[in-house]
Write a protein that holds these residues in place. Structure first.
Motif, mmCIF file in Angstrom:
data_model
loop_
_atom_site.group_PDB
_atom_site.id
_atom_site.type_symbol
_atom_site.label_atom_id
_atom_site.label_comp_id
_atom_site.label_asym_id
_atom_site.label_seq_id
_atom_site.Cartn_x
_atom_site.Cartn_y
_atom_site.Cartn_z
ATOM 1 N N MET A 52 0.832 -1.200 0.000
ATOM 2 C CA MET A 52 0.000 0.000 0.000
ATOM 3 C C MET A 52 0.872 1.258 0.000
ATOM 4 S SD MET A 52 -3.086 1.186 2.502
ATOM 5 C CE MET A 52 -4.245 0.280 1.472
ATOM 6 N N ALA A 53 1.974 1.210 0.739
ATOM 7 C CA ALA A 53 2.890 2.347 0.747
ATOM 8 C C ALA A 53 3.436 2.601 -0.653
ATOM 9 C CB ALA A 53 4.030 2.090 1.725
ATOM 10 N N ALA A 54 3.756 1.529 -1.353
ATOM 11 C CA ALA A 54 4.267 1.669 -2.725
ATOM 12 C C ALA A 54 3.202 2.254 -3.648
ATOM 13 C CB ALA A 54 4.732 0.317 -3.250
ATOM 14 N N SER A 55 1.932 1.914 -3.365
ATOM 15 C CA SER A 55 0.845 2.413 -4.215
ATOM 16 C C SER A 55 0.566 3.893 -3.985
ATOM 17 C CB SER A 55 -0.444 1.615 -3.954
ATOM 18 O OG SER A 55 -1.053 2.007 -2.733
ATOM 19 N N CYS A 56 1.178 4.465 -2.944
ATOM 20 C CA CYS A 56 0.946 5.869 -2.613
ATOM 21 C C CYS A 56 1.790 6.819 -3.458
ATOM 22 C CB CYS A 56 1.222 6.122 -1.134
ATOM 23 S SG CYS A 56 -0.017 5.399 -0.034
ATOM 24 N N VAL A 57 2.559 6.274 -4.391
ATOM 25 C CA VAL A 57 3.304 7.130 -5.309
ATOM 26 C C VAL A 57 2.300 8.009 -6.044
ATOM 27 C CG1 VAL A 57 4.759 7.209 -7.347
ATOM 28 C CG2 VAL A 57 5.183 5.490 -5.589
ATOM 29 N N GLY A 58 2.473 9.301 -5.979
ATOM 30 C CA GLY A 58 1.513 10.222 -6.561
ATOM 31 C C GLY A 58 0.664 10.906 -5.505
ATOM 32 N N LEU A 59 0.636 10.331 -4.306
ATOM 33 C CA LEU A 59 -0.066 10.965 -3.192
ATOM 34 C C LEU A 59 0.769 12.125 -2.664
ATOM 35 C CD1 LEU A 59 -2.436 10.781 -1.054
ATOM 36 C CD2 LEU A 59 -0.860 9.409 0.318
ATOM 37 N N SER A 60 0.126 13.210 -2.324
ATOM 38 C CA SER A 60 0.836 14.345 -1.730
ATOM 39 C C SER A 60 0.048 14.833 -0.526
ATOM 40 C CB SER A 60 0.999 15.490 -2.742
ATOM 41 O OG SER A 60 -0.226 16.165 -2.953
ATOM 42 N N ALA A 61 0.703 15.599 0.310
ATOM 43 C CA ALA A 61 0.036 16.131 1.504
ATOM 44 C C ALA A 61 -1.152 16.998 1.115
ATOM 45 C CB ALA A 61 1.034 16.920 2.342
ATOM 46 N N ASP A 62 -1.094 17.590 -0.081
ATOM 47 C CA ASP A 62 -2.179 18.461 -0.535
ATOM 48 C C ASP A 62 -3.420 17.689 -0.950
ATOM 49 O OD1 ASP A 62 -0.621 20.721 -0.107
ATOM 50 O OD2 ASP A 62 0.209 20.676 -2.138
ATOM 51 N N THR A 63 -3.293 16.374 -1.157
ATOM 52 C CA THR A 63 -4.453 15.571 -1.554
ATOM 53 C C THR A 63 -5.029 14.800 -0.359
ATOM 54 O OG1 THR A 63 -3.028 13.717 -2.227
ATOM 55 C CG2 THR A 63 -3.634 15.327 -3.922
ATOM 56 N N ILE A 64 -4.612 15.179 0.855
ATOM 57 C CA ILE A 64 -5.158 14.576 2.070
ATOM 58 C C ILE A 64 -6.006 15.626 2.784
ATOM 59 C CG2 ILE A 64 -4.638 13.439 4.247
ATOM 60 C CD1 ILE A 64 -1.927 12.662 3.071
ATOM 61 N N ASN A 65 -7.268 15.349 2.928
ATOM 62 C CA ASN A 65 -8.198 16.276 3.563
ATOM 63 C C ASN A 65 -8.516 15.799 4.986
ATOM 64 O OD1 ASN A 65 -8.690 17.951 1.178
ATOM 65 N ND2 ASN A 65 -9.744 16.154 0.358
ATOM 66 N N PHE A 66 -8.417 16.709 5.931
ATOM 67 C CA PHE A 66 -8.687 16.379 7.324
ATOM 68 C C PHE A 66 -10.028 16.965 7.755
ATOM 69 C CE2 PHE A 66 -4.183 15.711 7.035
ATOM 70 C CZ PHE A 66 -3.915 14.681 7.926
ATOM 71 N N HIS A 67 -10.762 16.184 8.514
ATOM 72 C CA HIS A 67 -12.082 16.590 8.990
ATOM 73 C C HIS A 67 -12.209 16.232 10.475
ATOM 74 C CE1 HIS A 67 -13.099 16.425 4.630
ATOM 75 N NE2 HIS A 67 -12.477 15.261 4.670
ATOM 76 N N VAL A 68 -13.185 16.817 11.125
ATOM 77 C CA VAL A 68 -13.563 16.434 12.480
ATOM 78 C C VAL A 68 -15.023 16.005 12.425
ATOM 79 C CG1 VAL A 68 -13.835 17.167 14.878
ATOM 80 C CG2 VAL A 68 -11.948 18.072 13.503
ATOM 81 N N LEU A 69 -15.353 14.926 13.111
ATOM 82 C CA LEU A 69 -16.735 14.476 13.166
ATOM 83 C C LEU A 69 -17.621 15.670 13.538
ATOM 84 C CD1 LEU A 69 -18.436 11.751 13.160
ATOM 85 C CD2 LEU A 69 -18.345 11.932 15.651
ATOM 86 N N PRO A 70 -18.624 15.983 12.720
ATOM 87 C CA PRO A 70 -19.469 17.144 13.022
ATOM 88 C C PRO A 70 -20.240 16.962 14.329
ATOM 89 C CG PRO A 70 -19.739 16.463 10.726
ATOM 90 C CD PRO A 70 -18.973 15.367 11.417
ATOM 91 N N GLY A 71 -20.329 18.023 15.099
ATOM 92 C CA GLY A 71 -21.071 17.959 16.351
ATOM 93 C C GLY A 71 -20.718 19.116 17.251
ATOM 94 N N THR A 72 -21.180 19.047 18.486
ATOM 95 C CA THR A 72 -20.950 20.110 19.454
ATOM 96 C C THR A 72 -20.632 19.519 20.822
ATOM 97 O OG1 THR A 72 -23.317 20.211 19.973
ATOM 98 C CG2 THR A 72 -22.493 21.751 18.310
ATOM 99 N N THR A 73 -19.937 20.292 21.614
ATOM 100 C CA THR A 73 -19.643 19.883 22.982
ATOM 101 C C THR A 73 -20.826 20.243 23.880
ATOM 102 O OG1 THR A 73 -17.263 20.203 22.653
ATOM 103 C CG2 THR A 73 -18.062 20.171 24.916
ATOM 104 N N GLN A 74 -21.256 19.276 24.682
ATOM 105 C CA GLN A 74 -22.388 19.497 25.581
ATOM 106 C C GLN A 74 -22.081 18.899 26.950
ATOM 107 O OE1 GLN A 74 -26.221 18.273 24.029
ATOM 108 N NE2 GLN A 74 -25.649 18.763 21.922
#
Length: 274
Positions: free
Chosen positions: A225-247
């Motif tokens: 899988m690491a070898a298959s990541c050729v072509g992957l860049s940090a710019d093509t990785i999107n980070f998200h947080v599970l939507p919600g609120t603190t209660q």
């Protein structure tokens, strides 16, 4: 089911059926950072091997989840699931709250983080404030003392940076948003680490770190899988947080997910047309 504090009505099977042939091109990985037997950091990475794009969803450790026999207690926090039900139980819970079917898992502890960071020669971060915190009762005792500013974080203090949330020293500060602030810092750290790792021979880095993690990847699968990541860049990785609120519920702080926004996010990541 996509459920949250009061359950839900969106069947996760519908998501799986709508993925169709794209499932063969996508790998969903549960990434778990351990503090001894507790899951301190929970992320779900979804990687499209065809487009070379990845999405990472951070799941706050205080996320409220439905568990039999518990209502509004500390046992309703998602970070309690792994300790009791193990990796399979946590995978099932992740699928329940997001609709994402987990294919593989990787758990990493202090030694694993140290090995990973040292394998790429340290990670550059911009520490937002002087991180100061001690816990003599931790095993081993915890003493976080990281000055503010741009610097290379090495393996020895990587876990200290990643674990820091708040200070117990007068005159110092912590993240204004608590664990959500820590998640943002963790995501920045991971992105910087990936960017650094991509400048190395990634399969070699994976092989060096592999002995320090627990996973259902075989070594050959992981390096492939690491070898298959050729072509992957940090710019093509999107980070998200599970939507919600603190209660605050029953005197405890929970992160309560927003079901509708979570569904929209998952559909967008998996490229499902609603």
């Amino acid at each position: 089911m996509l459920n949250g504090l009061h359950g839900g009505n969106a069947d996760a099977t519908d998501i799986f059926n709508m993925i169709g042939s794209n499932k063969d091109e996508r790998v969903n990985i549960l990434l778990l950072g351990l503090e001894h037997e507790r899951s301190d950091t929970i992320m779900v990475a979804s990687y499209n091997t065809k487009t070379k794009k990845a999405d990472v969803i951070s799941i706050p450790r205080d996320t409220y989840v439905d568990r039999d026999g518990f209502v509004n207690s500390a046992n309703n926090k998602i970070n309690s699931v792994y300790t009791v039900k193990g990796i399979e139980g946590l995978e099932e819970m992740i699928q329940n709250i997001t609709g994402i079917e987990i294919d593989k898992y990787v758990t990493i502890d202090y030694d694993g983080v140290r090995a990973a960071v040292d394998a790429v020669g340290g990670v550059e971060v911009d520490v937002p404030f002087h991180m100061r915190y001690t816990d003599p009762y931790s095993d081993p005792p915890l003493d976080i003392n990281i000055p503010a500013g741009k610097q290379i974080i090495n393996g020895d203090n990587a876990m200290e940076f990643l674990r820091f949330r708040k200070t117990n020293y007068s005159g110092y500060s912590g993240y204004a948003e608590g664990d959500l602030g820590r998640i943002e810092a963790q995501q920045g750290f991971v992105k910087s680490a990936i960017k650094k790792a991509l400048t190395f021979r990634l399969p070699k880095v994976v092989a060096e770190v592999f002995p320090y993690v627990d996973t259902d990847f075989s070594l050959s699968e992981a390096t492939s899988m690491a070898a298959s990541c050729v072509g992957l860049s940090a710019d093509t990785i999107n980070f998200h947080v599970l939507p919600g609120t603190t209660q605050t519920i029953n005197g405890l702080s929970f992160f309560v997910m927003n079901q509708a926004e979570t569904k929209d996010l998952v559909y967008k990541i998996l490229d499902i047309q609603q």
